[in-house]
Each structure stands twice: as C-alpha cells, then as structure tokens.
Design an enzyme around this catalytic site. Sequence first.
Site, short mmCIF file in Angstrom:
data_model
loop_
_atom_site.label_atom_id
_atom_site.label_comp_id
_atom_site.label_asym_id
_atom_site.label_seq_id
_atom_site.Cartn_x
_atom_site.Cartn_y
_atom_site.Cartn_z
N GLY A 31 0.82 -1.21 0.00
CA GLY A 31 0.00 0.00 0.00
C GLY A 31 0.85 1.25 0.00
O GLY A 31 1.77 1.38 0.81
N GLY A 33 -0.37 4.49 0.32
CA GLY A 33 -1.12 5.63 0.83
C GLY A 33 -0.19 6.47 1.71
O GLY A 33 1.03 6.37 1.61
N PHE A 34 -0.79 7.28 2.60
CA PHE A 34 0.06 8.13 3.44
C PHE A 34 1.01 7.30 4.30
O PHE A 34 2.19 7.64 4.44
CB PHE A 34 -0.82 9.00 4.34
CG PHE A 34 -1.53 10.10 3.60
CD1 PHE A 34 -0.81 11.15 3.06
CD2 PHE A 34 -2.91 10.08 3.43
CE1 PHE A 34 -1.44 12.17 2.37
CE2 PHE A 34 -3.55 11.09 2.73
CZ PHE A 34 -2.81 12.14 2.20
N VAL A 99 -2.45 -7.97 -3.98
CA VAL A 99 -2.09 -8.95 -2.96
C VAL A 99 -3.21 -9.98 -2.86
O VAL A 99 -4.38 -9.63 -2.71
CB VAL A 99 -1.88 -8.26 -1.60
CG1 VAL A 99 -1.67 -9.30 -0.50
CG2 VAL A 99 -0.71 -7.30 -1.68
N GLU A 190 -17.89 18.04 3.66
CA GLU A 190 -17.23 18.66 2.51
C GLU A 190 -18.02 18.46 1.22
O GLU A 190 -18.19 19.39 0.42
CB GLU A 190 -15.81 18.09 2.37
CG GLU A 190 -14.86 18.63 3.43
CD GLU A 190 -13.62 17.79 3.67
OE1 GLU A 190 -12.77 18.23 4.46
OE2 GLU A 190 -13.50 16.70 3.07
#
Lengths: 436, 436
Positions: A31, A33-34, A99, A190
């Site tokens: 992964g 991501g952050f 995966v 948002e």
Amino acid sequence: MVVTLHESASVRAGTTGAHQPEPRPRVVILGAGFGGLSAAISLRRAPVDVTVIDRRNYHLFQPLLYQVATAGLSPAQIAMPIRRILSRQSNATVLMNRVESIDVAARCVVTTGRRIAYDYLIVATGARHTYFGNDAWADHAPGLKTIADATAIRARILSAFERAEVTEDPQLRERLLTFVVVGGGPTGVELAGAIVELARKTIVRDFRHIDASSTRVILIEAGERILPTMPPALSGKARDQLEALGVEVVLGSAVAGCDQRGVQLGDGTEIGSACVLWAAGVMASRAAKWLGAPADRTGRVKVNEHLNPPGHDEIFVIGDTAAVIDATGRPVPGVAPAAKQMGRYATRAILDQIAGRSTAPFRYRDYGNLATIGRKAAVADFGKAWLSGYAAWLVWNFAHLWFLVGFRNRLVVFLDWALAYVRNDRAVRLITGQNE
Amino acid sequence: MVVTLHESASVRAGTTGAHQPEPRPRVVILGAGFGGLSAAISLRRAPVDVTVIDRRNYHLFQPLLYQVATAGLSPAQIAMPIRRILSRQSNATVLMNRVESIDVAARCVVTTGRRIAYDYLIVATGARHTYFGNDAWADHAPGLKTIADATAIRARILSAFERAEVTEDPQLRERLLTFVVVGGGPTGVELAGAIVELARKTIVRDFRHIDASSTRVILIEAGERILPTMPPALSGKARDQLEALGVEVVLGSAVAGCDQRGVQLGDGTEIGSACVLWAAGVMASRAAKWLGAPADRTGRVKVNEHLNPPGHDEIFVIGDTAAVIDATGRPVPGVAPAAKQMGRYATRAILDQIAGRSTAPFRYRDYGNLATIGRKAAVADFGKAWLSGYAAWLVWNFAHLWFLVGFRNRLVVFLDWALAYVRNDRAVRLITGQNE
C-alpha cells in the site's frame, strides 16, 4: 532490487558465486497511501531493499478527493505515480500488483502471478466505505475512495442537473434537484458544502429551464452532531456554516433503505433523490484475514503498542488498517497524519531490530483537526484553541497545499483554487466514463 | 428558450393570449464539436432561438486528445462544458441528450424522451474510427475519439510497463514493451512519437527490472507514406524525425488481423504486442441514416455547395459528417478549421434565408496543415511554404494554445507543456478506470 523466492534461494545456495554481496534485509510495504509511502521514503538512506506493492499506480491525496468528485480539481492534481515519487530512491522497487494472501510462516507475500519474500513487512492497505451489510445500496449511493469513485460521483452529480434541464416532468425534476449525503463526518460535510456551492453559485447561470439555486442538499447524520471527532462547539459552528450555505442538516436519523427513488429514514420519512452519496461507515482492508490476526468490528487489525500483530514483531500494520491504542492509552484516529507517523515509526522499529536496539512504544502526536465546509467556511481544532469561518478556511487551504506531493500539483491546485475563488467557477465539470 | 412541439402548438393556437411575441426562427444544432459550436457562437446576436444538442456535456479540443492518451494532459485541460461556453448567450439553450432520429417531414429532432422542433437544422455530429468491418478488433486495438477512449488508452499504455516490471517471463515482457500504432495520419504519428518519448525519456529512470529505453514503437501505414495529406517531401521529413526518435515506420503494409497476441500484417508477418492502438479509418456519424440522405463510402452525407442535403435547404450538414466539394471544385478535408468555416457558413446561409437573400456557395480557405511528432519535431505545410523540425514545432505549440477554448485551459496547458519541456516529464501518468 527485489529478491524473489526463486532468486533468494539461489543467493542462499551460493550458486551465483563468491562475489555475491551479502543480501540486505528485505522490507516489503503493502500500500502506498500516506502510511506506506512515508515508510518507504523514510527508508531512503537505510541499508535495506524496499519493495512497495500497490494495486494502483498512484499515490492519492485523499483529503482533496471530494474536490475531484465535485468538479473542482482534476484527478492528476491530487495523484502522483508511486514510482515517480520513488524514482531517485535507488533502494526502492515499485510493483503494481494485487495482494492475494500473505504466507506468514514462509514470510512471503503472494501477489497475482508472483511471490515476494520479506524479512520485514509493513501492511498499509487502508480502508474502504461500507454499507453495514446492505451492499445493494452501493449502486444507489456510491462512496468516495478512489479516483474512479470520484469521477463516477462527478458524472452522477452533473448528470442530475443535465437530466433536470431536459425533462418535462416536474416531479422527476424535483427529485433530480435533490441531493442527499449520508454521513456527517468530514467527507460528508465537505461533499454537501461543495454540491450546494456548485449548484447555487457556479452553474446557476448556465441553465435555461431549471433554477439551480432551488437545489436541495440534505446531509443525514445518525448521531446527534456532525463532525463527531471535533469539540461539540465546533460541530455547532460547522452546522451553522453549512446551513448558511443552504444545506439542510438532519441529525439523529439513520438511513433504513436506499433505492433508485432515494432514501428512507428510520422514522419512515422518504426523501426522493436521484443522487445519494455515501460518506458513512468505513471498513478496513482484508489485512486481518491475510495475517490471520484478530480484528475489531470494522476489520482493523488489533496491534500492540509497537504496531505488531500478536506474535509477529517482523510485521507492522499501520494507518487505517490498524486498531492502535498508543502509549498514552488513547485510540489513534484514522487520519493522514497518524498514518504517516505510524509509517515512520515502523521503519524506525525495523532499523532498531536490525541494529539490535529496542524501540519505545508508538505515540501519536495530534497537531490538530481541520474540516472545510465551503468558500470562506471551515473549522479547525488545535486542542487548546480552535478556529471557525474565514480564518479556519485559510488555514485549511494553506495546510492542504503544503502537504500535496509535488511542485506541479501545488502550483496547479493553487491556480485552480485562485481562479475558482475569483470566478465562482469549477474547472472540471466533465461527465466522462463508460456511458459516454 | 427552446420551443418544443407541445409549446409550439399552443403558441400557434394562440391559447397563451394576445401578448405572446411572434415566435422566432428555431435553429437546432446537433453536436458541439468545432462545427456545431462555431455555428452556435456565430448566432449570438441573431434574432433566432438556438438549441444545441449533444450527448456529452463538453466540447472537446480533439487535436490535443492524443496528449491525454499519452499522459501529458488532463481531460479537463482540453474539454469545456458546452453550457459554460454558451452561458452568457441568452438565445442559446443546451440539452445533453441523445439523438434517436430526425423527422424531416415534421421538421423535428427525436431525442430520448423528447421531440425538438426546428425551422433550421445544423447537423454536426462528427465521425468515429472504424475497423473496416472487423469490429472484433476494437477490443484489441482501441481508437481515440472521446475522453473515455483517451483515459482507457492511457491506462493500457501505462499498464504495459507496469506488467512488464512485474512479470518474470521474458517473452511476455518483450510483447509488453512492443507498441503498435496502426495508421500513419496525424493521430497515428502523434501517438507513436509521444509513446516513444514517454518510454525512452520520461519513465526510463522509474523502473528497476525493465529497460524502458528498449521499448519498440512500430507505426504501420497501409499507404506508401505517412501524413498522406501533406506534400511528399514533408512526409519524408516527418518519417525522418519519427525514426530519429526511435519509432519503426512500416509503410505499404495493411493490418490483416488483430487479437490479444498482437497484429498480423498482409504479408503474414506477426508482431507480438500487448498494446495496439487504432488510428486508421474514420466513419461518419449516423446522420445520413437520420436524414435519409445519400452518403459516400465513409458514411458522410453528400451535400451541395450550400451544405444542404438534396431537397432540404433548411438542413445543413457540416464538419466530418459532410462530404463537400467546395466552390473551387476541391473536396474539403476533415479538419477543425474546415468544420468551423462550415459552421459559420451555415449560420450565414440561415440568416440570408430568413432575410430573403441568396448566399454564395461555400468556399474552404486552407490556412495550412500542421502535425507534431515529438519534442522539437513537427511539420507544417502552408501551401506555398513549409517548415520542419524546431520551427514547425514552435508554430504547432503556439497554434494549439491559441485555439484552445478558455483562459484557464490555455494557462494550465502552457504550464504543463513548459514543465514537461524542462523536466522531460508527463504530468498525468495515472491508471484509472473501472478495473482499478
């Protein structure tokens, strides 16, 4: 370079000759991501081989994804190829692959068509939205997690206005001009704010048959307040700002049904809508299943204060996939800064293990919590102090530009925000996709 | 506002009272490409009601679509909502809808769920690529016409490199690193040049297992030279520049078969490729069928020198949908400037008819012909003079920025081009879509 099981076996057997250098510890990161990306980057000078596996080719700046969904930004402005970010990091290899499972005993990740051996494994595979067992709702109330989700939602929102302009049926027109957002967390707030601004400010002059300023946007939250992770006073400020923009906020109402007509609430109320968006409920990736590890009710792997699942100090689970109680005894929230801190912690712990040192337990540092509502409207919680309105909105804009990856993205996002601010416009009002 | 059959009937019956103003002539325009949009805009001060119908919500700057397909630009940089372009034009209505048929006798366009009456009709529904009857090739060799086509091709190109990096099968890797472009017209030349630059300059540092600089790009043209509408000397210059970039140009070879393994040529040669792109063959929209008008072999409506199909001087067929011999006796090419000139001609002819004037036959003005090949490589034909190389490339860049619609698009395209030039980069290397 990545050492596969096959190559690793030949290295171990010494078949490639005496000049073969000592194999370096192999860190595999699932992964980008952050969490995963910050782990990979913080290993840039470490004497290890890093392999990053992601089923997408890009790192996504999730906090701005709602702006792609509401036609404000293009996907490429908030996404960057993973292999470009790691291009100059010579100890890092990026593999775009899926995966399938993890062979914990053999220390091997099974991807489609290939097994990747590891000495240390960082699992950072994130989370997706969930419908609490009502998967049939997915067709009628899409959620927002990937770029494809965002462009599909953008097409759904914009198509509603287009269909309303074409139809001669007043009931259908009303349903098309009613938007429902389920979930009062940051994403729901948002989205609701951005849709009402899009309708009432941006596109209102563009139509001849409909009055886009009559658009209804309804935000439905099951709990007693929106932004429940914020202090109650800020939840109230956020609600006031949303209502000032024109959003109808419905609290204490759970969604009981969802179909092509709209949503049904728990008390039997029906809200007719052709565009229901889902921003409620998050379910972690399948990491717990892959690892055979205990999970909490949202599927997150229960890890210890070193971010290891039970019995495996060579494995670290981080970000939205992990349920962590940190050294101060508090649960760590599923936000980007926490994922980045966990990524850096995991790499520090790995280097400590290699060096035979011990590592202090993970401790989350909370630098604050931001949510935007619309033009000049936001809330910001810094623990001891908080902001609301214009000041919070400026902080939000600055923080999001600051954390965007890449000079080009910062520049073009800033430009589009500046143009949008001056012109009340949204630059990416395109209906694209397979139904074109 | 648009007058539907129903409303029109009530107006004619006088049921809405004596104060009803005289209905203005209704001009319906099908398609908002270069032709349709230029017609709509040139009617902005005319005493007519304009309705533009398109099944997409955006006008697309087709000449730069290959840059979306090759990861250089984002879709929103070359596309603009039709209703935004016409937002301030109060006599224009935009309807996003699909044309089902045209009732020529009743002067009525039948769209999904609604009939739109017209006094004058401009048909500008363009063209799509064709596989010359081999529609099964479409899955293996996608063509480039819409934004969805472009992002799908982008995903296919980028995925080939990603899969090559993952695979351990050298034969598959070779097939994945071989790209075939079928068709040596401007789109084929631009695609081939852009792919070889992407592989050899932009992404070459980003991979660890493959050598992207060994990528093969093969351009296959059935005729004896590429860019057949250019003078032969320029075709040669273009070929030299393509080959200098590394493209293999195969002339005089038609494709006889196309499947998941690659392409088969007429002489039996097989080229293994996991990414074949189709830039050969164009087929006009279904306009001839809708109108019951005679068509040429590519489906274009045969119109007279006033752009009318036989017997209907209230109907104009323009752009890629029309087969036109202009007043000078030459066939008009299927290029954007010709479509725009036809759009303006049709509106002038309509206003002349309303005023009872006659209109001179359509005459195409050829201002030149440009094709780009790669960085600092292009050809430009201005009839009496021509350019090649750096100078042509500068002219090409300037001309394309000049004709882009919208200040924001010009600015962001210029920025991305400048950054790409300095960094040898492509900003939009995203694999997105339903298979994410």
